[in-house]
Design an enzyme around this catalytic site. Structure first.
Site, PDB file in Angstrom:
ATOM      1  N   CYS A 112       0.893  -1.160   0.000  1.00 33.97           N
ATOM      2  CA  CYS A 112       0.000   0.000   0.000  1.00 33.97           C
ATOM      3  C   CYS A 112       0.925   1.201   0.000  1.00 33.97           C
ATOM      4  CB  CYS A 112      -0.904   0.013   1.231  1.00 33.97           C
ATOM      5  SG  CYS A 112      -1.837   1.549   1.372  1.00 33.97           S
ATOM      6  N   CYS A 115      -0.625   4.467   2.190  1.00 34.03           N
ATOM      7  CA  CYS A 115      -0.659   4.403   3.653  1.00 34.03           C
ATOM      8  C   CYS A 115      -0.104   3.049   4.049  1.00 34.03           C
ATOM      9  CB  CYS A 115      -2.045   4.701   4.214  1.00 34.03           C
ATOM     10  SG  CYS A 115      -3.424   4.042   3.292  1.00 34.03           S
ATOM     11  N   SER A 116      -0.896   2.179   4.582  1.00 32.00           N
ATOM     12  CA  SER A 116      -0.375   0.842   4.906  1.00 32.00           C
ATOM     13  C   SER A 116      -1.508  -0.158   4.914  1.00 32.00           C
ATOM     14  CB  SER A 116       0.323   0.840   6.261  1.00 32.00           C
ATOM     15  OG  SER A 116       1.342   1.793   6.296  1.00 32.00           O
ATOM     16  N   CYS A 117      -2.460  -0.022   3.986  1.00 32.40           N
ATOM     17  CA  CYS A 117      -3.608  -0.924   3.951  1.00 32.40           C
ATOM     18  C   CYS A 117      -3.121  -2.365   3.844  1.00 32.40           C
ATOM     19  CB  CYS A 117      -4.503  -0.608   2.763  1.00 32.40           C
ATOM     20  SG  CYS A 117      -5.172   1.059   2.822  1.00 32.40           S
TER      21      CYS A 117
END
Lengths: 208, 107
Positions: A112, A115-117
């Site tokens: 991701c 962000c950090s999905c």
């Protein structure tokens, strides 16, 4: 630790944090205010944390093992990941869920960049490197070099596909079933599957 | 390469080697995570996009210097203050209280 090292670790290892930082204090203070005002209770907090800690890559392993063992299930999983995962009794958050299959000529890896999905509700907490600036920046531009850092060496005959997750769409990789596992039970197959294989930063699943 | 949208827009940027060290999530990080989920469940924020929007409003310096859950915390604080669910003064006073408590515990 020197000041420089500290800055570096904060940038590139974004989960190693101390509760004494400014940001952590803001979070802890906000938590206390919300509990004090009755927006939620410590018991509710406990329940949410317990549920989050319950999810683990073993769940992804069971799904992969079912797909390897049941071609009809695999077809459903690849067609509509979310529905096929719920079919096995897993509760996942209401986003699209797409499962990408590795084969002899294709390797999939997820990231991701914005962000950090991560498929948290299925695989549990994401590794620190998944959230790191370096992984997010580089894997979309030089995936082979990044994968080599994880020990994945891909021949020129293998295509690499990088999938950039969003808040509304999560991915999971269906690794290749290892050779010499004919007749194995789903349970035994599931034990072979690792977190990194489900992310795509591991390609070969050892069977010994 | 096109200009990044903001400090969060990392795809395709330069970066160093990836630190593969595993880590345990600290308990305060689970608490921040739970707080965001409960804020969502209780309707204090409308969706995760609102959290992400708050993170994307962070300055480049804050973004680079904050750890993952610090960004979540600052984003949620920003949103809840702007919605009037907590006041900036209340929050500042509670941050001071947390700091004093931590300093007392460290002694």
């Amino acid at each position: 630790m020197t000041g420089h090292d500290h800055d570096h670790s904060r940038t590139f290892q974004p989960d190693h944090a101390e509760p004494h930082s400014d940001g952590a204090r803001v979070g802890l203070a906000l938590r206390e205010l919300l509990i004090e005002a009755g927006h939620y209770t410590p018991e509710e907090e406990q329940a949410v944390i317990a549920a989050m800690q319950h999810a683990s890559p073993q769940d992804g392993g069971r799904i992969a093992a079912r797909a390897w063992s049941d071609p009809d299930y695999k077809a459903r999983l690849l067609a509509n990941g979310a529905a096929a995962i719920r079919e096995l009794g897993y509760e996942i958050e209401p986003y699209e869920f797409t499962v990408m299959e590795n084969d002899a000529s294709t390797h999939n890896v997820i990231v991701c960049t914005l962000c950090s999905c991560y498929p948290r509700s299925l695989l549990g907490m994401s590794p620190a490197w998944y959230k790191s600036a370096s992984y997010r920046a580089r894997v979309v531009r030089e995936p082979r070099a990044v994968l080599a850092e994880f020990g994945v060496e891909l021949g020129d005959d293998v295509n690499v596909r990088v999938h950039d997750s969003t808040a509304e769409l999560r991915y999971m990789v269906l690794p290749q079933r290892p050779d010499n596992t004919e007749g194995w039970s789903e349970e035994k197959l599931a034990d072979l599957v690792t977190r990194d294989a489900l992310i795509g930063t591991q390609r070969i699943l050892p069977t010994d | 390469m096109s200009k990044p949208w903001g400090p969060h827009d990392l795809g395709g940027q330069d970066g160093g080697p990836i630190d593969l060290a595993e880590h345990d999530t600290a308990y305060w990080e689970w608490q921040i995570d739970a707080m965001v989920r409960l804020a969502l469940k209780k309707g204090l924020i409308s969706d995760f996009a609102e959290l992400r929007d708050g993170i994307e409003q962070l300055t480049a310096e804050d973004y680079a210097n904050c750890t993952y859950y610090e960004r979540w915390a600052k984003s949620l604080a920003h949103t809840l203050v702007s919605r009037g669910i907590v006041s900036a003064e209340q929050l500042a006073a509670q941050v001071d209280a947390v700091r004093l408590r931590q300093e007392a515990e460290a002694r």
